[in-house]
Design a protein around this motif. Sequence first.
Motif, PDB file in Angstrom:
ATOM      1  N   GLN A 121       0.842  -1.189   0.000  1.00 53.08           N
ATOM      2  CA  GLN A 121       0.000   0.000   0.000  1.00 53.08           C
ATOM      3  C   GLN A 121       0.882   1.246   0.000  1.00 53.08           C
ATOM      4  OE1 GLN A 121      -2.648  -0.581   3.426  1.00 53.08           O
ATOM      5  NE2 GLN A 121      -4.378  -0.474   2.043  1.00 53.08           N
ATOM      6  N   VAL A 122       0.500   2.228  -0.796  1.00 53.59           N
ATOM      7  CA  VAL A 122       1.291   3.446  -0.872  1.00 53.59           C
ATOM      8  C   VAL A 122       0.381   4.633  -1.166  1.00 53.59           C
ATOM      9  CG1 VAL A 122       1.769   3.111  -3.338  1.00 53.59           C
ATOM     10  CG2 VAL A 122       3.298   4.554  -1.960  1.00 53.59           C
ATOM     11  N   ARG A 123       0.660   5.737  -0.541  1.00 52.47           N
ATOM     12  CA  ARG A 123       0.018   6.996  -0.895  1.00 52.47           C
ATOM     13  C   ARG A 123       0.938   7.692  -1.895  1.00 52.47           C
ATOM     14  NH1 ARG A 123       0.037  11.668   3.357  1.00 52.47           N
ATOM     15  NH2 ARG A 123       2.125  11.792   2.491  1.00 52.47           N
ATOM     16  N   ILE A 124       0.516   7.757  -3.117  1.00 52.93           N
ATOM     17  CA  ILE A 124       1.343   8.331  -4.173  1.00 52.93           C
ATOM     18  C   ILE A 124       1.486   9.833  -3.979  1.00 52.93           C
ATOM     19  CG2 ILE A 124       1.561   8.627  -6.662  1.00 52.93           C
ATOM     20  CD1 ILE A 124      -0.086   6.044  -6.957  1.00 52.93           C
ATOM     21  N   ASN A 125       0.368  10.492  -3.727  1.00 51.83           N
ATOM     22  CA  ASN A 125       0.364  11.927  -3.408  1.00 51.83           C
ATOM     23  C   ASN A 125      -0.932  12.226  -2.664  1.00 51.83           C
ATOM     24  OD1 ASN A 125      -1.688  12.218  -5.411  1.00 51.83           O
ATOM     25  ND2 ASN A 125      -0.097  12.442  -6.986  1.00 51.83           N
ATOM     26  N   ASP A 126      -1.272  13.496  -2.529  1.00 51.50           N
ATOM     27  CA  ASP A 126      -2.458  13.863  -1.761  1.00 51.50           C
ATOM     28  C   ASP A 126      -3.751  13.342  -2.364  1.00 51.50           C
ATOM     29  OD1 ASP A 126      -0.919  15.138   0.077  1.00 51.50           O
ATOM     30  OD2 ASP A 126      -1.226  17.158  -0.771  1.00 51.50           O
ATOM     31  N   GLN A 127      -3.733  13.019  -3.661  1.00 53.63           N
ATOM     32  CA  GLN A 127      -4.961  12.614  -4.330  1.00 53.63           C
ATOM     33  C   GLN A 127      -5.008  11.132  -4.689  1.00 53.63           C
ATOM     34  OE1 GLN A 127      -5.832  15.067  -7.710  1.00 53.63           O
ATOM     35  NE2 GLN A 127      -5.871  16.975  -6.534  1.00 53.63           N
ATOM     36  N   HIS A 128      -3.885  10.462  -4.719  1.00 53.80           N
ATOM     37  CA  HIS A 128      -3.852   9.093  -5.232  1.00 53.80           C
ATOM     38  C   HIS A 128      -3.231   8.125  -4.227  1.00 53.80           C
ATOM     39  CE1 HIS A 128      -4.990  10.306  -9.335  1.00 53.80           C
ATOM     40  NE2 HIS A 128      -4.261  11.384  -9.095  1.00 53.80           N
ATOM     41  N   ALA A 129      -3.872   6.956  -4.096  1.00 55.00           N
ATOM     42  CA  ALA A 129      -3.354   5.871  -3.256  1.00 55.00           C
ATOM     43  C   ALA A 129      -3.511   4.560  -4.010  1.00 55.00           C
ATOM     44  CB  ALA A 129      -4.094   5.814  -1.929  1.00 55.00           C
ATOM     45  N   LEU A 130      -2.628   3.636  -3.726  1.00 53.81           N
ATOM     46  CA  LEU A 130      -2.582   2.380  -4.466  1.00 53.81           C
ATOM     47  C   LEU A 130      -2.412   1.216  -3.493  1.00 53.81           C
ATOM     48  CD1 LEU A 130      -2.459   1.343  -7.495  1.00 53.81           C
ATOM     49  CD2 LEU A 130       0.034   1.296  -7.168  1.00 53.81           C
ATOM     50  N   ALA A 131      -3.101   0.099  -3.773  1.00 50.71           N
ATOM     51  CA  ALA A 131      -2.926  -1.133  -3.013  1.00 50.71           C
ATOM     52  C   ALA A 131      -2.803  -2.294  -3.989  1.00 50.71           C
ATOM     53  CB  ALA A 131      -4.098  -1.361  -2.060  1.00 50.71           C
ATOM     54  N   ILE A 132      -1.790  -3.120  -3.802  1.00 53.38           N
ATOM     55  CA  ILE A 132      -1.551  -4.285  -4.649  1.00 53.38           C
ATOM     56  C   ILE A 132      -1.524  -5.516  -3.748  1.00 53.38           C
ATOM     57  CG2 ILE A 132       0.006  -5.383  -6.295  1.00 53.38           C
ATOM     58  CD1 ILE A 132       1.123  -2.600  -6.924  1.00 53.38           C
ATOM     59  N   ARG A 133      -2.271  -6.559  -4.135  1.00 56.42           N
ATOM     60  CA  ARG A 133      -2.344  -7.775  -3.332  1.00 56.42           C
ATOM     61  C   ARG A 133      -2.061  -8.983  -4.209  1.00 56.42           C
ATOM     62  NH1 ARG A 133      -6.796  -4.940  -3.263  1.00 56.42           N
ATOM     63  NH2 ARG A 133      -7.352  -3.644  -1.468  1.00 56.42           N
ATOM     64  N   GLY A 134      -1.384  -9.975  -3.650  1.00 55.87           N
ATOM     65  CA  GLY A 134      -1.143 -11.238  -4.339  1.00 55.87           C
ATOM     66  C   GLY A 134      -1.235 -12.388  -3.366  1.00 55.87           C
ATOM     67  N   ASN A 135      -1.727 -13.527  -3.829  1.00 53.71           N
ATOM     68  CA  ASN A 135      -1.931 -14.669  -2.940  1.00 53.71           C
ATOM     69  C   ASN A 135      -1.700 -15.971  -3.695  1.00 53.71           C
ATOM     70  OD1 ASN A 135      -4.728 -16.443  -1.639  1.00 53.71           O
ATOM     71  ND2 ASN A 135      -2.782 -16.200  -0.588  1.00 53.71           N
TER      72      ASN A 135
END
Length: 717
Positions: free
Chosen positions: A228-242
């Motif tokens: 999980q990362v907050r790219i900037n004030d407007q964008h956030a990203l979550a990547i999951r793998g299993n």
Amino acid sequence: MPPVRHPLTLGIALAVALSPLAVRADDTPKDAPVDDAGRTLATIEVVGNHQEKKTAEGTASVLDQSVIVSGRALTVNEALRKVPGVTVRDEEGFGLRPNIGIRGSNPTRSTKVLLLEDGLPAMYAPYGDNASYYHAPIQRYDRVEVLKGAGLLRFGPQTIHGAINYITPTPPDDFAGHVEVSAGTRGFGAVHASVGANGLLVDFGYKGGDGARDNTDLEQGDLFAKYQVRINDQHALAIRGNLLRERSQVGYSGITDAEYANFGAGYYPFENDLFDIRHTAFSVSHDWTPNETLKLHTSAYYTDFMRDWWRQSSTTTDTQCGAAFATARRLGQRVNPNACASTQGRLRNYYTWGVDSRFSLERSLFGTAGSSEVGLRWHEEKQIRYQRNGSSATARTGTLVEDNLRTAEALSAFATTTFDFGTVQLTPSVRHERVDFGRTNRLPGGATGSDDIRETTWGLAANWQVSDTLSLYASAHEGFAPPRVEDLIAGNGTSTAVDAERSRNLEAGLRTRWLGMIDLDAATFRADFDNQIVVGSIAGGSTPLAQGETAYRGFEFAIGVNRDALRTREGEVYANLAVTWLADAEQSTVLRRIDTGAAANGSRAGNRLPYAPDLASTFRIGYVKGAWDGSVEVQHVGRQYADFANNRYPTDGSGQFGQLDGYAVWSATLNWEPEITGWSAYLTVKNLTDREYIVDRTRGILLGNPRQIVIGARYAW
């Protein structure tokens, strides 16, 4: 197929025009992962935390780590039994194939329940074959949310009984993790480890051991990663793998009445069965929050599920090994599966992918505050189903007798609006499902067929915040669940007479907190089905597919006393009670077989539906002080019928008919968390009195787990 009752475009346009909506799943709970601006980091929630339950769109429950860890739940079954309205049935002893029912729904393979992980589909085929043949370890989840009521329309496609959403942990910013090792009777051994830093989390779990009966050896490994990362004030990203892997010696059939009487609860003769699965999942979620009133959450997901199950018997009436073999079982004679020159491989591959996008807006309209959410999902499934019949007891290949391609393509949309009148909130919702099914027999001369379903459903939820400690709520909604591909389209390519499930669901309840330490949730519910598809998907064909009108009515409540005791650890008693009273689970009309139109196994109007216990409860009481936390728990399940005719006693010796008596199972747990930084240990005993009880007769008699003792140690940093 029935005509569409409400055009999709009209429904969405109306909901948006009336806007102000609020999305409970995308509101920011106090303990959710947030950035400096207070925005969530790309995670869909169904309920939120205990605070958000006050305004949830329907009955809501949250199982957090304090409940799961303190009670040392070894399986998802143990955890979910603490939720009112939920019944869970054991199968192999490890909870690897959960059988979950909500408000009276048949728990077989959890087909009547919507399972989610971080708000995304957790099942490999929720539209075309909503059956559960695997489950990740409960230890890798941060909490479990259970939602019933009109709020289900924001998810789907199963929007009748309830949704269970498993929330994965938030990756830590600083280096942190833990390692836990446990061992116990029946050859049990498990390892769970988690480590993370800088927004990355890697979690690994393994467990193995003997199951609940003879010739059952279970082994599962699970690897999960999340970034999980907050790219900037407007964008956030979550990547999951299993990646989940299981290779177990485990069968499908139960045992006959005479086998149980002659050889006992642990008897199971099939030593050559093999269950082999691989589940791979990947998802990416993105949040775009241009300002404090707008949010767009978009997720793309993909799963690949392979299941090979080699077995010599699917039910106690299966004649794969010959009629004499089946007769010997019915008579309670010992059989030798190694002398049977046959094994069948039920080989399955499922591929599922889709994109889910949700747009939410907070705004004021006509002087009322509120918010609105509109969602759109494109979803596709492909099932490739083979059956190979081997010519020996241990064969792992053989003659191809089934080669079937089944597909489901779905486009769904919903819109929901919350009108906030201060202490009162009203939330109307609309959902539309458009599903296209296909089935192709790929053997020489095979047929191809297709069919489709179009359905629009409506819901309305109301919540009245009477005071800071009391809220009243009610909801009404139309429920929908699609049939399986193989139920809708016959093997010859023609459409069958089966229809989708449709229901009218009502509930009303209250949530309150007394004296700052007693939490009470209580609700009454009712579900009336214009059409319900009842269990018919048992391999071997002993239980025919049927449908008809049904009705469920009941009451559920949960009481928690002093839930903060596990945090303060100052020498206090705590307790939890969850009760479900299912007053009615009625066959309103005769349930008729799809193939012949005859009554299904003696169905009669007014009879009770199978596997719907009249009363189920779980009570736990404990005491915590300093490093020590001890508790005792009892789970009670009332009597149930195994068949539509409501036979009290076995009728043919197959083990598939007759009443299941009620039972109570006790467990005890002792936790030790000393002042030594990071260390803890525990001792837990499941089924303390070694109670013997039948939990299922669907494919023959299956019994519950015998006593099991487990000790464990954990180090966290």
